[in-house]
Design a protein around this motif. Structure first.
Motif, PDB file in Angstrom:
ATOM      1  N   GLU A  46       0.658  -1.190  -0.079  1.00 38.79           N
ATOM      2  CA  GLU A  46      -0.080  -0.167  -0.041  1.00 38.79           C
ATOM      3  C   GLU A  46       0.733   1.220  -0.378  1.00 38.79           C
ATOM      4  O   GLU A  46       0.068   1.686  -1.035  1.00 38.79           O
ATOM      5  CB  GLU A  46      -1.064   0.581   1.300  1.00 38.79           C
ATOM      6  N   SER A  47       2.242   1.299   0.704  1.00 36.41           N
ATOM      7  CA  SER A  47       2.265   2.153   1.198  1.00 36.41           C
ATOM      8  C   SER A  47       3.477   2.799  -0.084  1.00 36.41           C
ATOM      9  O   SER A  47       3.985   3.615  -0.800  1.00 36.41           O
ATOM     10  CB  SER A  47       3.883   2.230   2.668  1.00 36.41           C
ATOM     11  N   TYR A  48       4.022   1.410  -0.949  1.00 36.82           N
ATOM     12  CA  TYR A  48       4.797   1.482  -2.030  1.00 36.82           C
ATOM     13  C   TYR A  48       3.946   1.911  -3.796  1.00 36.82           C
ATOM     14  O   TYR A  48       4.029   3.520  -4.337  1.00 36.82           O
ATOM     15  CB  TYR A  48       5.068   0.215  -2.419  1.00 36.82           C
ATOM     16  N   GLY A  49       2.722   1.274  -3.135  1.00 33.03           N
ATOM     17  CA  GLY A  49       1.846   2.329  -4.284  1.00 33.03           C
ATOM     18  C   GLY A  49       1.691   3.538  -4.476  1.00 33.03           C
ATOM     19  O   GLY A  49       2.129   4.607  -5.038  1.00 33.03           O
ATOM     20  N   GLN A  50       1.121   4.078  -3.056  1.00 35.16           N
ATOM     21  CA  GLN A  50       0.516   5.339  -2.983  1.00 35.16           C
ATOM     22  C   GLN A  50       2.442   6.008  -3.162  1.00 35.16           C
ATOM     23  O   GLN A  50       2.108   7.959  -3.723  1.00 35.16           O
ATOM     24  CB  GLN A  50       1.149   5.748  -1.303  1.00 35.16           C
ATOM     25  N   VAL A  51       3.640   6.050  -2.953  1.00 38.05           N
ATOM     26  CA  VAL A  51       4.746   6.946  -3.425  1.00 38.05           C
ATOM     27  C   VAL A  51       4.696   6.630  -4.612  1.00 38.05           C
ATOM     28  O   VAL A  51       5.650   7.696  -5.422  1.00 38.05           O
ATOM     29  CB  VAL A  51       5.582   6.747  -2.500  1.00 38.05           C
ATOM     30  N   SER A  52       4.531   5.610  -4.880  1.00 38.45           N
ATOM     31  CA  SER A  52       4.759   5.750  -6.293  1.00 38.45           C
ATOM     32  C   SER A  52       3.981   6.608  -7.543  1.00 38.45           C
ATOM     33  O   SER A  52       4.097   7.321  -8.452  1.00 38.45           O
ATOM     34  CB  SER A  52       4.112   4.161  -7.105  1.00 38.45           C
ATOM     35  N   ASP A  53       2.157   6.481  -7.009  1.00 42.11           N
ATOM     36  CA  ASP A  53       1.946   7.420  -7.489  1.00 42.11           C
ATOM     37  C   ASP A  53       2.091   8.969  -7.486  1.00 42.11           C
ATOM     38  O   ASP A  53       2.105  10.180  -8.080  1.00 42.11           O
ATOM     39  CB  ASP A  53       0.465   6.996  -6.811  1.00 42.11           C
ATOM     40  N   ILE A  54       2.594   9.243  -5.981  1.00 44.81           N
ATOM     41  CA  ILE A  54       3.006  10.624  -6.030  1.00 44.81           C
ATOM     42  C   ILE A  54       4.586  11.555  -7.046  1.00 44.81           C
ATOM     43  O   ILE A  54       4.337  11.975  -7.407  1.00 44.81           O
ATOM     44  CB  ILE A  54       3.451  10.736  -4.509  1.00 44.81           C
ATOM     45  N   ALA A  55       5.114  10.173  -6.785  1.00 41.47           N
ATOM     46  CA  ALA A  55       6.211   9.952  -8.415  1.00 41.47           C
ATOM     47  C   ALA A  55       5.901  10.316  -9.335  1.00 41.47           C
ATOM     48  O   ALA A  55       7.103  10.615  -9.801  1.00 41.47           O
ATOM     49  CB  ALA A  55       7.393   9.145  -7.068  1.00 41.47           C
ATOM     50  N   GLY A  56       5.686   9.226  -9.643  1.00 39.49           N
ATOM     51  CA  GLY A  56       4.521   9.215 -10.743  1.00 39.49           C
ATOM     52  C   GLY A  56       5.450   8.360 -11.665  1.00 39.49           C
ATOM     53  O   GLY A  56       5.696   7.619 -12.775  1.00 39.49           O
ATOM     54  N   ALA A  57       6.029   7.544 -11.184  1.00 40.32           N
ATOM     55  CA  ALA A  57       7.019   6.443 -11.028  1.00 40.32           C
ATOM     56  C   ALA A  57       7.502   5.209  -9.931  1.00 40.32           C
ATOM     57  O   ALA A  57       7.395   5.937  -8.773  1.00 40.32           O
ATOM     58  CB  ALA A  57       8.794   6.449 -10.940  1.00 40.32           C
ATOM     59  N   HIS A  58       7.659   4.201 -10.057  1.00 40.43           N
ATOM     60  CA  HIS A  58       7.822   2.869  -9.789  1.00 40.43           C
ATOM     61  C   HIS A  58       9.414   3.180  -8.333  1.00 40.43           C
ATOM     62  O   HIS A  58      10.490   3.308  -8.784  1.00 40.43           O
ATOM     63  CB  HIS A  58       7.576   1.699  -9.616  1.00 40.43           C
ATOM     64  N   PRO A  59       8.840   2.969  -7.706  1.00 37.41           N
ATOM     65  CA  PRO A  59      10.548   2.889  -6.635  1.00 37.41           C
ATOM     66  C   PRO A  59      11.483   1.760  -7.196  1.00 37.41           C
ATOM     67  O   PRO A  59      11.303   1.111  -6.997  1.00 37.41           O
ATOM     68  CB  PRO A  59      10.970   2.780  -5.108  1.00 37.41           C
TER      69      PRO A  59
END
Length: 325
Positions: A46-59
């Protein structure tokens, strides 16, 4: 935790390590990998998905912390790998102080002679280390091990100058740990050596604690812009990192360099903009020889380090990242 320490300790997609300012010619830039520290939660997904959405790219990487006495967090590491990211595991040889969650390196936490480097090098913690080595080996996917980071500060029991530790002790302890991991066949584990940026009144010679190119796969460097207050002043990315990067590039070996922890506070005065700092960070990293990426510390802790601390910071992160990934 000392005032200059990185805000790191959590006790409580790619495999392996493989915005731009207008003043930097595009031809000088190279692509970056990026990663993120996410506070402990029941689900990284969930948190990975949220930060991916914010950043516009997957870490590409997810940073996690664990103490040597803890169990190998196999479920979380598998979850991170399953998301397409490489786990970076900061393995901390200490007992975090009771009730602190590992977030505060108090005097009691630092004064832990049982974790003196000479004892680690002499095999005093081999049972725990072998447990970690076999546990990470058995995962079967790439894991980056960041053992005893920020050894050039004074805020951890493994630091040079604490508990009688010397730079030679650190090298011996690191090489002992590396040998143990290799002896059990943990070939999926890469070793990330991660000092803090040189700061006043701390060990400034990074080379003295360098374990050698044969025992280090990736060179790291931690550094934060704390902004104003608590004895800190605003510092731009180039001023923060360049001296340390120069020392890393002068070491024997040609390993890639990872900014292994970084973040910025919001500015409190004219000319202090977290959004602009983010843009400069990514541009500067992308222009630096051998720097292959950075890890953002996405937590609201001593400062609000999060990408989403403001709309301006969030927009700058996404726009800047799109130029360098």
């Amino acid at each position: 935790m000392a005032a200059c320490a990185g805000p790191d300790s959590e006790t409580g997609g790619s495999s392996g390590i493989d915005a731009a300012a207008d003043s930097v010619p595009p031809a000088s830039l190279h692509a970056l990998k990026w990663g993120v520290y996410l506070p402990a939660s029941e689900s990284f997904s969930e948190s990975y998905g949220q930060v991916s959405d914010i950043a516009g790219a997957h870490p590409d990487y997810v940073l996690k912390f664990a103490a040597l006495a803890e169990a190998v967090p196999a479920v979380q590491l598998r979850e991170i790998s399953g998301l397409g990211a490489t786990p970076i595991l900061s393995l901390e040889p200490w007992d975090p102080p009771a009730g602190s969650g590992g977030d505060d390196a108090t005097a009691a936490a630092v004064a832990q002679p049982d974790f003196a480097l000479s004892r680690i090098a002499a095999g005093g913690h081999d049972v725990g280390l072998i447990r970690w080595a076999t546990g990470l080996r058995d995962l079967g996917f790439a894991v980056v091990l960041r053992f005893a980071h920020e050894m050039n500060g004074d805020w951890y029991p493994w630091a040079v100058g604490v508990n009688g530790n010397t730079s030679g002790d650190y090298v011996a302890a690191w090489r002992h740990v590396h040998k143990l991991f290799r002896s059990v066949g943990a070939s999926n584990v890469q070793f990330l050596w991660s000092p803090n940026v040189p700061v006043a009144n701390q060990t400034s010679d990074l080379a003295a604690a360098y374990p050698g190119a044969d025992a280090v796969d990736i060179l790291g460097l931690d550094g934060y812009n704390w902004g104003e207050g608590d004895g800190h002043t605003w510092v731009e990315p180039a001023a923060l990192f360049d001296a340390g990067l120069g020392q890393l590039r002068a070491l024997p070996g040609t390993q890639p360099i990872l900014i292994s922890e970084t973040a910025s506070a919001e500015g409190a005065a004219a000319g202090q903009s977290k959004a602009e700092w983010i843009a400069r960070l990514m541009s500067h990293c992308s222009s630096q020889e051998r720097v292959m990426g950075f890890i953002w510390f996405d937590a609201n802790k001593e400062r609000d380090w999060r990408i989403s601390s403001s709309q301006a910071a969030q927009a700058a992160f996404a726009a800047s990242l799109a130029k360098v990934v």
